[in-house]
Design a protein around this motif. Sequence first.
Motif, PDB file in Angstrom:
ATOM      1  N   LYS A  88     -14.500  40.252 -22.526  1.00  0.00           N
ATOM      2  CA  LYS A  88     -14.244  39.920 -21.121  1.00  0.00           C
ATOM      3  C   LYS A  88     -14.011  38.429 -20.906  1.00  0.00           C
TER       4      LYS A  88
ATOM      5  N   HIS B  46     -10.415  36.893 -19.642  1.00  0.00           N
ATOM      6  CA  HIS B  46     -10.342  36.211 -18.353  1.00  0.00           C
ATOM      7  C   HIS B  46      -9.991  34.734 -18.514  1.00  0.00           C
TER       8      HIS B  46
ATOM      9  N   PHE C 273     -13.784  46.065 -23.722  1.00  0.00           N
ATOM     10  CA  PHE C 273     -13.473  45.041 -22.723  1.00  0.00           C
ATOM     11  C   PHE C 273     -14.675  44.142 -22.475  1.00  0.00           C
ATOM     12  N   ALA C 274     -15.853  44.725 -22.349  1.00  0.00           N
ATOM     13  CA  ALA C 274     -17.062  43.939 -22.076  1.00  0.00           C
ATOM     14  C   ALA C 274     -17.292  42.881 -23.153  1.00  0.00           C
TER      15      ALA C 274
ATOM     16  N   ALA D 282      -8.843  44.244 -17.098  1.00  0.00           N
ATOM     17  CA  ALA D 282      -8.392  42.878 -17.374  1.00  0.00           C
ATOM     18  C   ALA D 282      -7.843  42.188 -16.130  1.00  0.00           C
TER      19      ALA D 282
END
Length: 392
Positions: free
Chosen positions: A39, A43, A35-36, A190
């Motif tokens: 990200k 987003h 996710f990082a 998320a």
Amino acid sequence: MFGLTQKELEKGKAGHTAQEIYQQPKVWNKALHIFAERKEEIHNFLHAIYSKHEKVRVILTGAGTSAFAGDILVPELQKQDQEKVQFEAIATTDLVSNPTNYIFKKVPTILVSFARSGNSPESLAAVKLATDRIDHFYQVNITCNPEGKLAVNTKDDKNSLTILTPEEAHDQGFAMTSSFTSMMVICYLAFSKDTNAGEKLQTVITNGEKFIESVVNTVDAVLEHGMDRIVYLGSGSLGKFAHEAALKMLELSAGKVVAVHESSLGFRHGPKSILNDKSIVVLFMSQDAYTQKYDLDILKELSGEPKDIKTVALTEMDNEEVSQYANWTVSVNNSKQSLENDFYLSLLYVVFAQVLALKKSIQLGITPDNPSPDGSVNRVVQGVTIYPMTFA
């Protein structure tokens, strides 16, 4: 691993399932890193949709365990003051069988599909129905399989985003374990507005690494008592999580253990009649002080039952009052700081439910990696007929 030797795991055909339960804290850490790395992309994709519409409906969907992921997440996501976003959990099995009840043409919608294989007929049918019906339709696929149809079919679609879990989360065993929890971790990161979610998940991971080693002590004690019925209780999102806990026992025991779920308050309204002298009740206690009062009330009531009912209470931290009334008390957070919501707790509580189901399956002489060798249920569902639908 969980008090089982490699020879015992091989003999019982439990190796995949045991490893996929055991690896979860490491898989959550990998999911956090995935996710990082993405990200900003994730987003930006979501914020572009939010800014385009006055209100956006986000449907979290899947079938079976994948559907329960949405049930658990929605209460926590919705309460985070997301005024432009309406979160709902609707199973693909409901979307497909009753599309006019759930799919609305004029409402901008993001369909978040949880999918281990990405090939479930209901998942694919739900996407087609929504695509055909909704004017402004978007997809977020959270899946374990890069080769699954959900991922492949949306590869070049600018209105779709696919997020893959760590490779290890593509469970090879029958039951969804690390696939379930890793998909929830990614979805929460998320869509959550909690800017400290990553830090809190690190605390969950640290506790998970410790709990995964100690959980077998309570599990073995419970199994020594014997049981043919088990009830999982919880409040709010943990009541929804209880559904997944019950399904794990039902799946891995091949239906030989009657497993049900209910809310802490709802249990008195009829479902309590299931209890007998061979019953175990597992209570997932909320970390919320107000909600916890209702969990504690049902625990006190059960402790006074004339039947030989045994209770297991899972708590965030040590709780002397709970220990007075439960036969076994299991705390999952060894840090001094609260995890702050029940979603984080569910990631730790699930380990207990998974290990209990695994070891009960082995105790019954069932093979956890394939508890239904006759093919009555399958790892990827079979036998589903999808009928064409024409919207008026």
